[in-house]
Design an enzyme around this catalytic site. Structure first.
Site, PDB file in Angstrom:
ATOM      1  N   ARG A  91       0.814  -1.211   0.000  1.00 48.17           N
ATOM      2  CA  ARG A  91       0.000   0.000   0.000  1.00 48.17           C
ATOM      3  C   ARG A  91       0.847   1.261   0.000  1.00 48.17           C
ATOM      4  O   ARG A  91       0.401   2.306  -0.434  1.00 48.17           O
ATOM      5  CB  ARG A  91      -0.840   0.012   1.283  1.00 48.17           C
ATOM      6  CG  ARG A  91      -2.322   0.017   1.074  1.00 48.17           C
ATOM      7  CD  ARG A  91      -3.060   0.205   2.388  1.00 48.17           C
ATOM      8  NE  ARG A  91      -2.993  -0.919   3.276  1.00 48.17           N
ATOM      9  CZ  ARG A  91      -3.822  -1.954   3.231  1.00 48.17           C
ATOM     10  NH1 ARG A  91      -4.790  -1.970   2.352  1.00 48.17           N
ATOM     11  NH2 ARG A  91      -3.707  -2.956   4.073  1.00 48.17           N
ATOM     12  N   TYR A  92       2.033   1.181   0.577  1.00 48.52           N
ATOM     13  CA  TYR A  92       2.890   2.359   0.743  1.00 48.52           C
ATOM     14  C   TYR A  92       4.211   2.110   0.012  1.00 48.52           C
ATOM     15  O   TYR A  92       4.641   0.965  -0.130  1.00 48.52           O
ATOM     16  CB  TYR A  92       3.185   2.594   2.237  1.00 48.52           C
ATOM     17  CG  TYR A  92       1.959   2.742   3.089  1.00 48.52           C
ATOM     18  CD1 TYR A  92       1.280   3.963   3.169  1.00 48.52           C
ATOM     19  CD2 TYR A  92       1.455   1.673   3.818  1.00 48.52           C
ATOM     20  CE1 TYR A  92       0.152   4.102   3.973  1.00 48.52           C
ATOM     21  CE2 TYR A  92       0.322   1.805   4.613  1.00 48.52           C
ATOM     22  CZ  TYR A  92      -0.318   3.019   4.693  1.00 48.52           C
ATOM     23  OH  TYR A  92      -1.441   3.152   5.477  1.00 48.52           O
ATOM     24  N   ARG A  95       7.098   0.087   2.307  1.00 44.72           N
ATOM     25  CA  ARG A  95       6.834  -1.067   3.163  1.00 44.72           C
ATOM     26  C   ARG A  95       5.706  -1.936   2.612  1.00 44.72           C
ATOM     27  O   ARG A  95       4.851  -1.441   1.860  1.00 44.72           O
ATOM     28  CB  ARG A  95       6.497  -0.625   4.595  1.00 44.72           C
ATOM     29  CG  ARG A  95       5.337   0.331   4.701  1.00 44.72           C
ATOM     30  CD  ARG A  95       5.417   1.095   6.035  1.00 44.72           C
ATOM     31  NE  ARG A  95       4.284   1.969   6.253  1.00 44.72           N
ATOM     32  CZ  ARG A  95       4.200   3.221   5.788  1.00 44.72           C
ATOM     33  NH1 ARG A  95       5.167   3.729   5.027  1.00 44.72           N
ATOM     34  NH2 ARG A  95       3.144   3.960   6.062  1.00 44.72           N
ATOM     35  N   CYS A 104      -5.401 -17.417  14.193  1.00 46.61           N
ATOM     36  CA  CYS A 104      -5.117 -16.637  15.411  1.00 46.61           C
ATOM     37  C   CYS A 104      -5.412 -17.529  16.623  1.00 46.61           C
ATOM     38  O   CYS A 104      -6.191 -18.476  16.523  1.00 46.61           O
ATOM     39  CB  CYS A 104      -6.041 -15.422  15.496  1.00 46.61           C
ATOM     40  SG  CYS A 104      -5.930 -14.355  14.062  1.00 46.61           S
ATOM     41  N   CYS A 108     -11.129 -12.169  17.572  1.00 49.51           N
ATOM     42  CA  CYS A 108     -11.699 -10.963  18.175  1.00 49.51           C
ATOM     43  C   CYS A 108     -12.957 -10.590  17.397  1.00 49.51           C
ATOM     44  O   CYS A 108     -12.961 -10.628  16.162  1.00 49.51           O
ATOM     45  CB  CYS A 108     -10.677  -9.831  18.116  1.00 49.51           C
ATOM     46  SG  CYS A 108      -9.048 -10.354  18.692  1.00 49.51           S
ATOM     47  N   CYS A 111     -12.705  -7.868  14.598  1.00 50.23           N
ATOM     48  CA  CYS A 111     -11.533  -7.968  13.707  1.00 50.23           C
ATOM     49  C   CYS A 111     -11.819  -7.418  12.305  1.00 50.23           C
ATOM     50  O   CYS A 111     -12.838  -7.745  11.699  1.00 50.23           O
ATOM     51  CB  CYS A 111     -11.129  -9.431  13.593  1.00 50.23           C
ATOM     52  SG  CYS A 111      -9.767  -9.681  12.435  1.00 50.23           S
ATOM     53  N   ARG A 113     -10.175  -8.193   9.673  1.00 55.30           N
ATOM     54  CA  ARG A 113      -9.994  -9.253   8.663  1.00 55.30           C
ATOM     55  C   ARG A 113     -10.881 -10.458   8.989  1.00 55.30           C
ATOM     56  O   ARG A 113     -10.567 -11.593   8.635  1.00 55.30           O
ATOM     57  CB  ARG A 113      -8.523  -9.691   8.584  1.00 55.30           C
ATOM     58  CG  ARG A 113      -7.602  -8.637   8.025  1.00 55.30           C
ATOM     59  CD  ARG A 113      -6.322  -9.209   7.396  1.00 55.30           C
ATOM     60  NE  ARG A 113      -5.582  -8.116   6.810  1.00 55.30           N
ATOM     61  CZ  ARG A 113      -4.494  -7.549   7.362  1.00 55.30           C
ATOM     62  NH1 ARG A 113      -3.999  -8.031   8.483  1.00 55.30           N
ATOM     63  NH2 ARG A 113      -3.896  -6.543   6.770  1.00 55.30           N
ATOM     64  N   ASP A 276     -12.379  -0.425  12.060  1.00 53.20           N
ATOM     65  CA  ASP A 276     -12.677  -0.455  10.625  1.00 53.20           C
ATOM     66  C   ASP A 276     -14.115  -0.902  10.378  1.00 53.20           C
ATOM     67  O   ASP A 276     -14.770  -1.442  11.265  1.00 53.20           O
ATOM     68  CB  ASP A 276     -11.696  -1.408   9.927  1.00 53.20           C
ATOM     69  CG  ASP A 276     -10.275  -0.887   9.997  1.00 53.20           C
ATOM     70  OD1 ASP A 276     -10.076   0.295   9.664  1.00 53.20           O
ATOM     71  OD2 ASP A 276      -9.371  -1.647  10.400  1.00 53.20           O
ATOM     72  N   ASP A 313      -7.982   3.986   9.205  1.00 53.57           N
ATOM     73  CA  ASP A 313      -7.626   3.456   7.886  1.00 53.57           C
ATOM     74  C   ASP A 313      -8.719   3.886   6.919  1.00 53.57           C
ATOM     75  O   ASP A 313      -9.887   3.529   7.116  1.00 53.57           O
ATOM     76  CB  ASP A 313      -7.549   1.924   7.937  1.00 53.57           C
ATOM     77  CG  ASP A 313      -6.123   1.433   7.959  1.00 53.57           C
ATOM     78  OD1 ASP A 313      -5.394   1.714   6.987  1.00 53.57           O
ATOM     79  OD2 ASP A 313      -5.732   0.783   8.941  1.00 53.57           O
ATOM     80  N   LYS A 320      -3.521   4.864   6.129  1.00 56.49           N
ATOM     81  CA  LYS A 320      -3.855   5.154   7.517  1.00 56.49           C
ATOM     82  C   LYS A 320      -3.501   6.611   7.774  1.00 56.49           C
ATOM     83  O   LYS A 320      -2.413   7.047   7.393  1.00 56.49           O
ATOM     84  CB  LYS A 320      -2.980   4.240   8.376  1.00 56.49           C
ATOM     85  CG  LYS A 320      -3.369   4.106   9.803  1.00 56.49           C
ATOM     86  CD  LYS A 320      -2.370   3.213  10.524  1.00 56.49           C
ATOM     87  CE  LYS A 320      -2.748   1.749  10.507  1.00 56.49           C
ATOM     88  NZ  LYS A 320      -2.246   0.918   9.540  1.00 56.49           N
TER      89      LYS A 320
HETATM   90  S1  SF4 Z   1      -7.754  -8.732  15.570  1.00 60.19           S
HETATM   91 FE1  SF4 Z   1      -8.165 -10.269  13.984  1.00 60.19          FE
HETATM   92  S2  SF4 Z   1      -6.140 -10.808  13.184  1.00 60.19           S
HETATM   93 FE2  SF4 Z   1      -5.825  -9.838  15.192  1.00 60.19          FE
HETATM   94  S3  SF4 Z   1      -5.819 -11.535  16.691  1.00 60.19           S
HETATM   95 FE3  SF4 Z   1      -7.894 -10.711  16.619  1.00 60.19          FE
HETATM   96  S4  SF4 Z   1      -8.916 -12.044  15.113  1.00 60.19           S
HETATM   97 FE4  SF4 Z   1      -6.720 -12.309  14.794  1.00 60.19          FE
END
Ligand code: SF4
Length: 345
Positions: A91-92, A95, A104, A108, A111, A113, A276, A313, A320
């Protein structure tokens, strides 16, 4: 005695007394859409008697996730549009992100993603890693690789050491930055071997940084603090990332306690992310105005060392950016109590 295991289904969560059996059908629907995992370490931090427990809110699936609000999307920050090679997001100019694994230790509920993580796709194959590193090697303008996921520490110490050896051999790379929730979500995985694996190979010029994802001071349990100490003692510079979440940390007192605890544990607060537009996460999102108000209050309470940068973002992968608050407007500055003072720059 067998070791407690990660809870991964509505049935597991009901059996552990963490969700109400009356919610089983809705939670099963949520779990069919987004992965569920609650480690014993995290389950042990929850207060089952508190319906508003900020730890439970982050990790236990909720029927609210079945409702999507305006603007939400499966790929809120445009990873796919900026992925030239599988496992790389570019994206940049200087980096790239490298996502070697999309699993994971916990999933979460907010999340960004969530449509991709824990969906059964395993780590990149050897050929895919080779192609991803080939992309990085061929671009001398790249200085930093951000190793993220999923949680890259799920790879385990030997594979992390091997990855770092390969990144160290790319002469134009200066920094490898890992992002992980494991120090708080599954701290026993941060063994001495893991801490050693995260050190750059002897003689390598590459600097390795670790960003620890922490949202609430209670996540910094005794085992988490010990894990963080192992990383810091191994010489790794540590920074934090925190997501600003309604009902979890959207109060100045909680944020102040968190930032102070991070600094005490040798973690420099880095980012406070505005959440997000991930699907089914509207119940976590404060307004940007609320976030700015909290940041202004923090400025009055904490030293500069403990101040995170509040960032957003831009949806679609446009980058960001800090979203304030602003203190100077051309002919005056505003102090942390909201009082204006003339100052022409
Ligand atoms: S925020 Fe998303 S990518 Fe990060 S640990 Fe939690 S579930 Fe996994």
């Amino acid at each position: 005695m067998s070791r407690p295991t990660t809870l991964r289904s509505a049935g597991d969560l009901i059996a552990a007394g963490l969700i109400d059996a009356a919610d089983a059908a809705a939670i099963q629907q949520v779990a069919a859409r987004y992965a569920v995992a609650v480690t014993p370490a995290v389950a042990g931090l929850m207060d089952a008697a508190d319906p508003d427990d900020p730890i439970a809110r982050q990790y236990l699936p909720s029927p609210a996730e079945l409702t999507s609000t305006a603007g939400e999307r499966n790929d809120p920050i445009g990873d796919a549009a900026h992925s030239p090679v599988k496992g790389v997001v570019h994206r940049y100019p200087d980096r790239v992100l490298l996502t070697p694994v999309l699993a994971c230790p916990v999933y979460c509920r907010f999340c960004f993603r969530r449509a991709r993580v824990g969906q059964g796709e395993s780590a990149l194959s050897e050929a895919e890693i080779e192609a991803a590193l080939g992309y990085v090697s061929a671009r001398p303008e790249l200085r930093e690789v951000i190793v993220t996921g999923g949680d890259p520490l799920m790879l385990g110490a030997p594979r992390i050491a091997a990855l770092l050896a390969r990144l160290s051999a790319i002469p134009h790379l200066e920094v490898a930055r890992f992002h992980s929730r494991i120090p708080v979500a599954d701290p026993d995985r941060i063994t001495e071997a893991m801490a050693a694996a995260l050190r750059p190979p002897p003689g390598a010029a590459l600097a390795v940084w670790l960003a620890v994802h922490v949202n609430h001071p209670r996540e910094l349990s005794a085992p988490a603090r010990a894990a963080i100490a192992r990383l810091a003692d191994a010489g790794l510079p540590l920074v934090s990332q925190t997501v600003l979440l309604k009902g979890v940390n959207d109060s100045v007192g909680v944020l102040e306690d968190l930032m102070r605890a991070l600094v005490r544990n040798r973690i420099r607060p880095y980012y406070l992310h505005h959440p997000d537009l991930a699907p089914g996460t509207g119940h976590f999102r404060p307004t940007v105005a609320e976030g700015r108000h909290l940041m202004r209050q923090l400025r009055g309470r904490l030293s500069g060392l403990a101040q995170p940068t509040y960032v957003l973002d831009i949806p679609g992968g446009l980058g960001k950016v800090p979203v304030g608050p602003d203190y100077w407007d051309g002919d005056g500055v505003t102090d942390s109590r909201g009082r204006r003072h003339p100052y022409r720059g």
